[in-house]
Design a protein around this motif. Structure first.
Motif, PDB file in Angstrom:
ATOM      1  N   ARG A 111       0.879  -1.179   0.000  1.00  0.00           N
ATOM      2  CA  ARG A 111       0.000   0.000   0.000  1.00  0.00           C
ATOM      3  C   ARG A 111       0.912   1.224   0.000  1.00  0.00           C
ATOM      4  O   ARG A 111       1.613   1.472   0.982  1.00  0.00           O
ATOM      5  CB  ARG A 111      -0.929   0.009   1.213  1.00  0.00           C
ATOM      6  CG  ARG A 111      -1.921   1.186   1.218  1.00  0.00           C
ATOM      7  CD  ARG A 111      -2.762   1.200   2.475  1.00  0.00           C
ATOM      8  NE  ARG A 111      -3.572   0.003   2.608  1.00  0.00           N
ATOM      9  CZ  ARG A 111      -4.037  -0.465   3.760  1.00  0.00           C
ATOM     10  NH1 ARG A 111      -3.728   0.151   4.895  1.00  0.00           N
ATOM     11  NH2 ARG A 111      -4.760  -1.567   3.810  1.00  0.00           N
ATOM     12  N   GLU A 112       0.937   1.939  -1.079  1.00  0.00           N
ATOM     13  CA  GLU A 112       1.709   3.171  -1.274  1.00  0.00           C
ATOM     14  C   GLU A 112       3.214   2.945  -1.465  1.00  0.00           C
ATOM     15  O   GLU A 112       3.860   3.671  -2.195  1.00  0.00           O
ATOM     16  CB  GLU A 112       1.477   4.179  -0.135  1.00  0.00           C
ATOM     17  CG  GLU A 112       0.025   4.620   0.030  1.00  0.00           C
ATOM     18  CD  GLU A 112      -0.557   5.268  -1.217  1.00  0.00           C
ATOM     19  OE1 GLU A 112       0.210   5.797  -2.035  1.00  0.00           O
ATOM     20  OE2 GLU A 112      -1.793   5.239  -1.379  1.00  0.00           O
ATOM     21  N   ASN A 113       3.805   1.957  -0.819  1.00  0.00           N
ATOM     22  CA  ASN A 113       5.228   1.697  -1.015  1.00  0.00           C
ATOM     23  C   ASN A 113       5.438   0.722  -2.175  1.00  0.00           C
ATOM     24  O   ASN A 113       4.713  -0.267  -2.282  1.00  0.00           O
ATOM     25  CB  ASN A 113       5.864   1.138   0.265  1.00  0.00           C
ATOM     26  CG  ASN A 113       6.227   2.236   1.228  1.00  0.00           C
ATOM     27  OD1 ASN A 113       5.363   2.895   1.775  1.00  0.00           O
ATOM     28  ND2 ASN A 113       7.506   2.450   1.426  1.00  0.00           N
ATOM     29  N   PRO A 114       6.437   0.967  -3.031  1.00  0.00           N
ATOM     30  CA  PRO A 114       6.586   0.175  -4.252  1.00  0.00           C
ATOM     31  C   PRO A 114       6.923  -1.290  -3.990  1.00  0.00           C
ATOM     32  O   PRO A 114       7.650  -1.628  -3.059  1.00  0.00           O
ATOM     33  CB  PRO A 114       7.733   0.882  -4.989  1.00  0.00           C
ATOM     34  CG  PRO A 114       8.456   1.667  -3.951  1.00  0.00           C
ATOM     35  CD  PRO A 114       7.437   2.050  -2.939  1.00  0.00           C
ATOM     36  N   LEU A 115       6.403  -2.147  -4.863  1.00  0.00           N
ATOM     37  CA  LEU A 115       6.666  -3.575  -4.791  1.00  0.00           C
ATOM     38  C   LEU A 115       6.438  -4.181  -6.180  1.00  0.00           C
ATOM     39  O   LEU A 115       5.444  -3.863  -6.847  1.00  0.00           O
ATOM     40  CB  LEU A 115       5.746  -4.250  -3.775  1.00  0.00           C
ATOM     41  CG  LEU A 115       6.061  -5.703  -3.437  1.00  0.00           C
ATOM     42  CD1 LEU A 115       7.374  -5.810  -2.666  1.00  0.00           C
ATOM     43  CD2 LEU A 115       4.928  -6.321  -2.620  1.00  0.00           C
ATOM     44  N   ILE A 116       7.371  -5.021  -6.623  1.00  0.00           N
ATOM     45  CA  ILE A 116       7.238  -5.676  -7.914  1.00  0.00           C
ATOM     46  C   ILE A 116       7.502  -7.169  -7.766  1.00  0.00           C
ATOM     47  O   ILE A 116       8.163  -7.607  -6.828  1.00  0.00           O
ATOM     48  CB  ILE A 116       8.220  -5.087  -8.954  1.00  0.00           C
ATOM     49  CG1 ILE A 116       9.665  -5.205  -8.458  1.00  0.00           C
ATOM     50  CG2 ILE A 116       7.863  -3.650  -9.287  1.00  0.00           C
ATOM     51  CD1 ILE A 116      10.692  -4.781  -9.475  1.00  0.00           C
ATOM     52  N   LEU A 117       6.985  -7.943  -8.708  1.00  0.00           N
ATOM     53  CA  LEU A 117       7.335  -9.343  -8.835  1.00  0.00           C
ATOM     54  C   LEU A 117       8.267  -9.508 -10.027  1.00  0.00           C
ATOM     55  O   LEU A 117       8.106  -8.827 -11.043  1.00  0.00           O
ATOM     56  CB  LEU A 117       6.089 -10.217  -9.057  1.00  0.00           C
ATOM     57  CG  LEU A 117       5.004 -10.219  -8.000  1.00  0.00           C
ATOM     58  CD1 LEU A 117       3.972 -11.294  -8.330  1.00  0.00           C
ATOM     59  CD2 LEU A 117       5.564 -10.431  -6.602  1.00  0.00           C
ATOM     60  N   GLY A 118       9.231 -10.404  -9.909  1.00  0.00           N
ATOM     61  CA  GLY A 118      10.100 -10.739 -11.022  1.00  0.00           C
ATOM     62  C   GLY A 118       9.897 -12.189 -11.391  1.00  0.00           C
ATOM     63  O   GLY A 118      10.058 -13.090 -10.550  1.00  0.00           O
ATOM     64  N   ILE A 119       9.535 -12.445 -12.658  1.00  0.00           N
ATOM     65  CA  ILE A 119       9.207 -13.802 -13.087  1.00  0.00           C
ATOM     66  C   ILE A 119      10.441 -14.402 -13.761  1.00  0.00           C
ATOM     67  O   ILE A 119      10.801 -14.031 -14.885  1.00  0.00           O
ATOM     68  CB  ILE A 119       8.014 -13.797 -14.069  1.00  0.00           C
ATOM     69  CG1 ILE A 119       6.872 -12.910 -13.520  1.00  0.00           C
ATOM     70  CG2 ILE A 119       7.550 -15.216 -14.330  1.00  0.00           C
ATOM     71  CD1 ILE A 119       6.366 -13.305 -12.162  1.00  0.00           C
ATOM     72  N   ALA A 120      11.124 -15.316 -13.068  1.00  0.00           N
ATOM     73  CA  ALA A 120      12.348 -15.926 -13.565  1.00  0.00           C
ATOM     74  C   ALA A 120      12.101 -17.391 -13.924  1.00  0.00           C
ATOM     75  O   ALA A 120      11.055 -17.960 -13.589  1.00  0.00           O
ATOM     76  CB  ALA A 120      13.452 -15.817 -12.512  1.00  0.00           C
ATOM     77  N   GLU A 121      13.076 -18.005 -14.604  1.00  0.00           N
ATOM     78  CA  GLU A 121      12.922 -19.396 -15.017  1.00  0.00           C
ATOM     79  C   GLU A 121      12.900 -20.349 -13.828  1.00  0.00           C
ATOM     80  O   GLU A 121      12.243 -21.396 -13.864  1.00  0.00           O
ATOM     81  CB  GLU A 121      14.070 -19.789 -15.956  1.00  0.00           C
ATOM     82  CG  GLU A 121      13.987 -19.139 -17.326  1.00  0.00           C
ATOM     83  CD  GLU A 121      15.074 -19.646 -18.262  1.00  0.00           C
ATOM     84  OE1 GLU A 121      15.850 -20.550 -17.842  1.00  0.00           O
ATOM     85  OE2 GLU A 121      15.152 -19.141 -19.398  1.00  0.00           O
TER      86      GLU A 121
END
Length: 607
Positions: free
Chosen positions: A174-184
């Motif tokens: 919520r409000e703070n950045p977050l990403i997912l990284g899709i790796a092999e």
């Protein structure tokens, strides 16, 4: 901003998490830690200081396993030490999480949890979340997280693991950045792209109140308010260097653009229900009345914030406040006594000149209130009261977002004093706080002027000197604008009160000399117009920065930069931004090292 790296998949989690944290070191931090589910058991290692300290510990006691979380911490609650470092665990130590952000209602939640029998080891707000997860655990980590984040007020990016659900990693924001990284070989969760680039360039951006559940077979799902959400995968083409700057060319311009967010963050901990609430970080009415004199002291940019804060506090208490440059004040403090209050401002909390003043004041028995951006710094530890700026790490040597949050913190302190003393009533304070809450949007709007400011920068870049003028608060804002230009462009920029120019310095005005004039104070507007005409008649290249209601200035000045309108007292929060951009664009045109200007250091720890 702290760094989060989490991983769940087929490969060694420790290796991937530590490598990712190394790529986030540029963000600034004071401690680091990692937790991994290893053969159904939760193991964690934490360390104060640099990431190397954590790596050294892990060499002796590695944590195996394929599901884990890691963190580099920038302290916001509790001093920077191993105990307060992340990950944080529940009382039973079978749930671990890392957290970026600030939980506003953590004190209330903590009291409730203590009443329920939970114990706490740290001073942080994050530990509350770990025990909430334990309290509300329903047999499924993901649904438990969804339930718990609905109880939280504030901002967060979270990554959570548990030995109760050993094959699952859950992340939410919520409000703070977050990403997912899709790796092999698995899926990452991280606070920033650089942590992932060695393993994948395919990312998913998590939005507010979304909860991502990652399984150890590489599958994942994302839900929001109980409903599954389909998300697009984006392919990142950035280089490692540009990724660390979020695509910006320099940290300075990135931090300029972060100001809407940090102004919001600055308000989060200091405002409740549209009213200023500084809690134990301020003084009571009786204490304020007991001070015979209030002094303020700082250096450089922090001193410019102090000078403006002095005006706000004087308005609030109806008494004179003295603001002194720390490097001078430490040699001339005859009237500071045990009955005095000293307010000091320092971005780093380690500024030696300011520390010297603080220590002398403490030796005399005075009370000290500090405004700083660094939890656990020397100034933080040695002051009686501390108000944190909440600007997050500032990488560029030239301060931008820290200055804005120093100003806002001082304004809130003034409102707090004024209300307690009866100078301001509740309605007035509420109206001003609501105005502050509108400032991030107004700052965002000013970025539209960047192209026109760049054109002005092209004109002044080949000049050897220029002037910054203003009256009243505008003069104080002009001092910061001149300092920014000097710091990174190396142009000799001189700030002075507009009315003082004619008392000698006008002899330096000749054809083409650039002069920036600030006109945000309506009571002094007409007089400032006269000053512009006076210097324009002598050939100056005139640049006016004024509130948007004064567009008629275009017939008077060569260039006009319009800024949104707020109360005159608080216009410096807006007036500084075009000056920061002007300094930045000028430095870029000149080919200077914007983030590391010559002869300067981020924290001045010498006299």
């Amino acid at each position: 901003m702290c760094g989060i790296v989490a991983y769940n998949g087929k490969s060694n989690a420790q290796e991937r998490i530590i490598h990712g944290l190394e790529k986030l070191e540029y963000r600034g931090y004071d401690s680091a830690g990692i937790a991994v589910v290893d053969n159904g058991a939760l193991k964690y290692v934490k360390s104060a200081g640099r990431l190397q300290n954590l790596k050294d510990k892990l060499e002796q006691n590695p944590v195996d396993g394929n599901c884990g979380i890691g963190h580099t911490r920038w302290a916001t609650h509790g001093v920077p030490n191993e105990i307060n470092s992340h990950p944080h665990l529940n009382t039973k130590e079978d749930i671990a999480l890392v957290h970026n952000g600030i939980i506003e209602n953590f004190s209330t939640l903590k009291e409730e949890l203590i009443a329920d029998g939970y114990t706490f080891k740290t001073e942080t707000d994050t530990e509350v979340i770990a025990n909430l997860l334990d309290k509300h655990y329903d047999g499924n980590l993901s649904s438990t997280v969804e339930k718990v984040i609905s109880l939280l007020r504030g901002t967060f990016a979270l990554a959570i693991i548990s030995s109760r659900d050993p094959g699952t990693l859950v992340a939410a924001r919520r409000e703070n950045p977050l990403i997912l990284g899709i790796a092999e070989d698995g899926v990452f969760a991280a606070s920033d792209v650089p942590a992932l680039l060695n393993y994948t360039r395919d990312v998913i951006y998590i939005e507010n109140d979304e909860v991502a559940t990652i399984q150890n077979d590489g599958s994942y799902s994302i839900r929001k308010f109980g409903e599954e959400v389909e998300k697009e995968i984006h392919h990142i083409e950035w280089s490692m260097e540009s990724a660390s700057k979020d695509g910006f060319d320099h940290f300075m311009i990135k931090e300029i653009y972060e100001q809407p967010k940090v102004l919001k963050d600055c308000l989060l901990r200091k405002v409740k229900n549209d009213f200023v609430d500084l809690g134990e970080t301020s003084f009571t009415k009786e204490e304020i009345l007991g001070f015979d004199k209030i002094y303020m002291s700082a250096c450089g940019t922090a001193f410019h914030a102090s000078e403006i804060g002095k005006r706000a506090i004087e308005d609030a208490i109806g008494k004179e406040v003295t603001a002194e440059i720390a490097s001078e004040f430490k040699y001339n403090m005859p009237f500071l006594t045990e009955n005095s209050l000293l307010i000091i401002v320092s971005q780093s909390g380690e500024t030696l000149d300011t520390l010297t003043v603080l220590r002398e004041a403490k030796d005399r028995g005075a009370k000290v209130l500090a405004i700083t951006n660094v939890v656990g710094s020397s100034i933080d530890r040695e002051s009686d009261k501390v108000i944190y700026c909440d600007a997050g790490p500032e990488i560029s040597v030239a301060s931008t977002k820290a200055y804005s949050t120093q100003l806002l913190s001082l304004y809130l302190l003034a409102l707090d004093f004024g209300y307690k003393l009866g100078t301001y009533d509740k309605e007035f304070v509420t109206d001003i706080v609501k105005e502050f809450e509108s400032l991030p949007e107004k700052v965002e709007k000013m970025f539209d002027s960047r192209d026109s400011i760049r054109e002005i920068a092209k004109t002044i870049a080949n000049k050897k000197s220029m002037f910054f003028l203003g009256r009243g608060l505008d003069y104080l804002s002009a001092k910061e604008g001149a300092l920014k230009l000097k710091e990174i462009s190396y142009i000799n920029a001189v700030a002075m009160p507009s009315g003082e120019l004619k008392h000698g310095s006008i002899a330096l005005i000749e054809e083409g000399v650039p002069v920036v004039t600030l006109l945000s104070q309506m009571e002094l507007f007409e007089k400032s117009i006269s000053n512009i005409k006076e210097i324009k008649a002598r050939g100056a290249y005139t640049i006016a920065i004024a509130s948007e209601e004064n567009s008629a200035l275009r017939s008077v000045a060569d260039e006009v930069i319009l800024i949104p309108k707020t109360h005159d007292m608080y216009m410096p929060l807006l007036a500084v931004l075009p000056q920061q951009i002007l300094a930045y664009e000028t430095s870029v045109i000149l080919g200077n090292d914007v983030d590391k200007p010559r002869n300067l250091a981020k924290s001045v720890t010498v006299e």
